[in-house]
Design a protein around this motif. Sequence first.
Motif, PDB file in Angstrom:
ATOM      1  N   PHE A 259      58.199  -3.815 -35.858  1.00  0.00           N
ATOM      2  CA  PHE A 259      58.640  -2.487 -36.289  1.00  0.00           C
ATOM      3  C   PHE A 259      60.101  -2.306 -35.902  1.00  0.00           C
ATOM      4  O   PHE A 259      60.555  -2.816 -34.876  1.00  0.00           O
ATOM      5  CB  PHE A 259      57.790  -1.386 -35.642  1.00  0.00           C
ATOM      6  N   ILE A 260      60.836  -1.566 -36.728  1.00  0.00           N
ATOM      7  CA  ILE A 260      62.269  -1.357 -36.518  1.00  0.00           C
ATOM      8  C   ILE A 260      62.558   0.133 -36.438  1.00  0.00           C
ATOM      9  O   ILE A 260      62.102   0.917 -37.282  1.00  0.00           O
ATOM     10  CB  ILE A 260      63.073  -1.976 -37.684  1.00  0.00           C
ATOM     11  N   HIS A 261      63.343   0.517 -35.429  1.00  0.00           N
ATOM     12  CA  HIS A 261      63.841   1.892 -35.330  1.00  0.00           C
ATOM     13  C   HIS A 261      65.221   1.911 -35.964  1.00  0.00           C
ATOM     14  O   HIS A 261      66.132   1.231 -35.501  1.00  0.00           O
ATOM     15  CB  HIS A 261      63.901   2.341 -33.863  1.00  0.00           C
ATOM     16  N   LYS A 262      65.371   2.659 -37.036  1.00  0.00           N
ATOM     17  CA  LYS A 262      66.623   2.705 -37.794  1.00  0.00           C
ATOM     18  C   LYS A 262      67.520   3.852 -37.345  1.00  0.00           C
ATOM     19  O   LYS A 262      68.430   4.248 -38.064  1.00  0.00           O
ATOM     20  CB  LYS A 262      66.329   2.823 -39.287  1.00  0.00           C
TER      21      LYS A 262
ATOM     22  N   THR B 216      59.883   8.614 -24.610  1.00  0.00           N
ATOM     23  CA  THR B 216      59.619   8.226 -23.217  1.00  0.00           C
ATOM     24  C   THR B 216      58.471   7.221 -23.088  1.00  0.00           C
ATOM     25  O   THR B 216      58.175   6.773 -21.981  1.00  0.00           O
ATOM     26  CB  THR B 216      59.294   9.461 -22.354  1.00  0.00           C
ATOM     27  N   ASN B 217      57.843   6.859 -24.189  1.00  0.00           N
ATOM     28  CA  ASN B 217      56.717   5.922 -24.160  1.00  0.00           C
ATOM     29  C   ASN B 217      57.266   4.493 -24.300  1.00  0.00           C
ATOM     30  O   ASN B 217      57.118   3.841 -25.327  1.00  0.00           O
ATOM     31  CB  ASN B 217      55.720   6.257 -25.266  1.00  0.00           C
ATOM     32  N   HIS B 218      57.890   4.013 -23.234  1.00  0.00           N
ATOM     33  CA  HIS B 218      58.606   2.742 -23.262  1.00  0.00           C
ATOM     34  C   HIS B 218      57.698   1.544 -23.531  1.00  0.00           C
ATOM     35  O   HIS B 218      58.103   0.601 -24.222  1.00  0.00           O
ATOM     36  CB  HIS B 218      59.397   2.550 -21.969  1.00  0.00           C
ATOM     37  N   ALA B 219      56.477   1.579 -23.026  1.00  0.00           N
ATOM     38  CA  ALA B 219      55.551   0.463 -23.267  1.00  0.00           C
ATOM     39  C   ALA B 219      55.243   0.346 -24.762  1.00  0.00           C
ATOM     40  O   ALA B 219      55.250  -0.753 -25.330  1.00  0.00           O
ATOM     41  CB  ALA B 219      54.267   0.653 -22.469  1.00  0.00           C
ATOM     42  N   ALA B 220      54.981   1.470 -25.415  1.00  0.00           N
ATOM     43  CA  ALA B 220      54.679   1.449 -26.848  1.00  0.00           C
ATOM     44  C   ALA B 220      55.904   1.027 -27.655  1.00  0.00           C
ATOM     45  O   ALA B 220      55.791   0.228 -28.596  1.00  0.00           O
ATOM     46  CB  ALA B 220      54.177   2.817 -27.304  1.00  0.00           C
ATOM     47  N   ILE B 221      57.076   1.527 -27.294  1.00  0.00           N
ATOM     48  CA  ILE B 221      58.301   1.159 -28.005  1.00  0.00           C
ATOM     49  C   ILE B 221      58.503  -0.351 -27.943  1.00  0.00           C
ATOM     50  O   ILE B 221      58.783  -1.002 -28.951  1.00  0.00           O
ATOM     51  CB  ILE B 221      59.513   1.913 -27.421  1.00  0.00           C
ATOM     52  N   SER B 222      58.329  -0.927 -26.777  1.00  0.00           N
ATOM     53  CA  SER B 222      58.477  -2.374 -26.602  1.00  0.00           C
ATOM     54  C   SER B 222      57.460  -3.132 -27.452  1.00  0.00           C
ATOM     55  O   SER B 222      57.803  -4.118 -28.126  1.00  0.00           O
ATOM     56  CB  SER B 222      58.314  -2.724 -25.125  1.00  0.00           C
ATOM     57  N   LEU B 223      56.217  -2.687 -27.438  1.00  0.00           N
ATOM     58  CA  LEU B 223      55.169  -3.332 -28.226  1.00  0.00           C
ATOM     59  C   LEU B 223      55.478  -3.268 -29.715  1.00  0.00           C
ATOM     60  O   LEU B 223      55.399  -4.281 -30.420  1.00  0.00           O
ATOM     61  CB  LEU B 223      53.821  -2.662 -27.946  1.00  0.00           C
TER      62      LEU B 223
ATOM     63  N   GLU C 155      56.700  18.637 -31.425  1.00  0.00           N
ATOM     64  CA  GLU C 155      56.227  19.684 -30.519  1.00  0.00           C
ATOM     65  C   GLU C 155      56.457  19.327 -29.047  1.00  0.00           C
ATOM     66  O   GLU C 155      56.707  20.180 -28.213  1.00  0.00           O
ATOM     67  CB  GLU C 155      54.727  19.899 -30.778  1.00  0.00           C
ATOM     68  N   TYR C 156      56.387  18.027 -28.725  1.00  0.00           N
ATOM     69  CA  TYR C 156      56.517  17.584 -27.337  1.00  0.00           C
ATOM     70  C   TYR C 156      57.806  16.825 -27.078  1.00  0.00           C
ATOM     71  O   TYR C 156      57.913  16.093 -26.108  1.00  0.00           O
ATOM     72  CB  TYR C 156      55.305  16.733 -26.951  1.00  0.00           C
ATOM     73  N   GLY C 157      58.794  16.964 -27.953  1.00  0.00           N
ATOM     74  CA  GLY C 157      60.069  16.302 -27.749  1.00  0.00           C
ATOM     75  C   GLY C 157      60.418  15.363 -28.888  1.00  0.00           C
ATOM     76  O   GLY C 157      59.853  15.438 -29.976  1.00  0.00           O
ATOM     77  N   ILE C 158      61.320  14.453 -28.604  1.00  0.00           N
ATOM     78  CA  ILE C 158      61.839  13.560 -29.636  1.00  0.00           C
ATOM     79  C   ILE C 158      60.879  12.408 -29.892  1.00  0.00           C
ATOM     80  O   ILE C 158      60.460  11.701 -28.974  1.00  0.00           O
ATOM     81  CB  ILE C 158      63.235  13.032 -29.247  1.00  0.00           C
ATOM     82  N   GLU C 159      60.561  12.238 -31.162  1.00  0.00           N
ATOM     83  CA  GLU C 159      59.724  11.132 -31.633  1.00  0.00           C
ATOM     84  C   GLU C 159      60.628  10.177 -32.414  1.00  0.00           C
ATOM     85  O   GLU C 159      61.328  10.585 -33.342  1.00  0.00           O
ATOM     86  CB  GLU C 159      58.615  11.639 -32.566  1.00  0.00           C
ATOM     87  N   MET C 160      60.612   8.912 -32.020  1.00  0.00           N
ATOM     88  CA  MET C 160      61.366   7.895 -32.731  1.00  0.00           C
ATOM     89  C   MET C 160      60.533   7.425 -33.930  1.00  0.00           C
ATOM     90  O   MET C 160      59.333   7.206 -33.793  1.00  0.00           O
ATOM     91  CB  MET C 160      61.668   6.726 -31.798  1.00  0.00           C
ATOM     92  N   ILE C 161      61.174   7.281 -35.074  1.00  0.00           N
ATOM     93  CA  ILE C 161      60.491   6.834 -36.283  1.00  0.00           C
ATOM     94  C   ILE C 161      60.736   5.342 -36.452  1.00  0.00           C
ATOM     95  O   ILE C 161      61.878   4.893 -36.510  1.00  0.00           O
ATOM     96  CB  ILE C 161      60.992   7.608 -37.516  1.00  0.00           C
ATOM     97  N   PHE C 162      59.647   4.576 -36.508  1.00  0.00           N
ATOM     98  CA  PHE C 162      59.719   3.127 -36.688  1.00  0.00           C
ATOM     99  C   PHE C 162      59.199   2.749 -38.073  1.00  0.00           C
ATOM    100  O   PHE C 162      58.309   3.393 -38.602  1.00  0.00           O
ATOM    101  CB  PHE C 162      58.868   2.413 -35.615  1.00  0.00           C
ATOM    102  N   HIS C 163      59.758   1.667 -38.625  1.00  0.00           N
ATOM    103  CA  HIS C 163      59.429   1.189 -39.966  1.00  0.00           C
ATOM    104  C   HIS C 163      59.044  -0.279 -39.915  1.00  0.00           C
ATOM    105  O   HIS C 163      59.597  -1.048 -39.142  1.00  0.00           O
ATOM    106  CB  HIS C 163      60.670   1.284 -40.882  1.00  0.00           C
ATOM    107  N   MET C 164      58.119  -0.651 -40.793  1.00  0.00           N
ATOM    108  CA  MET C 164      57.819  -2.069 -41.033  1.00  0.00           C
ATOM    109  C   MET C 164      57.619  -2.238 -42.541  1.00  0.00           C
ATOM    110  O   MET C 164      56.744  -1.623 -43.133  1.00  0.00           O
ATOM    111  CB  MET C 164      56.548  -2.520 -40.305  1.00  0.00           C
ATOM    112  N   SER C 165      58.469  -3.066 -43.136  1.00  0.00           N
ATOM    113  CA  SER C 165      58.324  -3.355 -44.563  1.00  0.00           C
ATOM    114  C   SER C 165      57.158  -4.305 -44.770  1.00  0.00           C
ATOM    115  O   SER C 165      56.881  -5.172 -43.944  1.00  0.00           O
ATOM    116  CB  SER C 165      59.599  -4.006 -45.104  1.00  0.00           C
ATOM    117  N   LEU C 166      56.477  -4.123 -45.893  1.00  0.00           N
ATOM    118  CA  LEU C 166      55.350  -4.999 -46.238  1.00  0.00           C
ATOM    119  C   LEU C 166      55.746  -5.997 -47.316  1.00  0.00           C
ATOM    120  O   LEU C 166      56.608  -5.779 -48.093  1.00  0.00           O
ATOM    121  CB  LEU C 166      54.167  -4.162 -46.709  1.00  0.00           C
TER     122      LEU C 166
END
Length: 151
Positions: free
Chosen positions: A130-133, A117-124, A140-151
């Motif tokens: 960062f990529i959500h795969k 639900t943290n749309h501002a952070a997701i957009s940033l 504990e507080y709901g669904i957390e999306m996992i984002f990745h950035m390759s180096l």
Amino acid sequence: MYESHDFQDAMEYCLPPEQALFTSMPVEVLKTFQCDIFNQPFVVYADQQLVGWFALYTDGSGNMYTNNKQAILLKSFSIDARFQKRGFAQDSLQLLPKLVKEHYKDKSEIILTVHETNHAAISLYRKVGFIHKGENYHGEYGIEMIFHMSL
């Protein structure tokens, strides 16, 4: 990296309650670091003022969001409310890969989680690369999306 002279600025850090729901305040990160040296706190400064805060989870055995042992976890990223909307979040996240490569040469990827639900952070996070795969974590507080950035 956080140093003891940053302590007073960290104690004066401001986030409104609706943003504090999604992150940890600096004092909480410092308490965690005292118990777990793998939670390395970092500060973001601009013009001699502390404007942001985050931690990197550096344990070489990896983290619970990936099987990649060379991944580093970005945690508790925020910009002090008094300095938001000035580009500090985007600028600091764009510098993050360089910082990780400099201090943690064995790392090949940065991982972070963000509440769905943290749309501002997701957009940033998407804006800076960062990529959500499609992977999520049920926290504990709901669904957390996992984002990745390759180096």
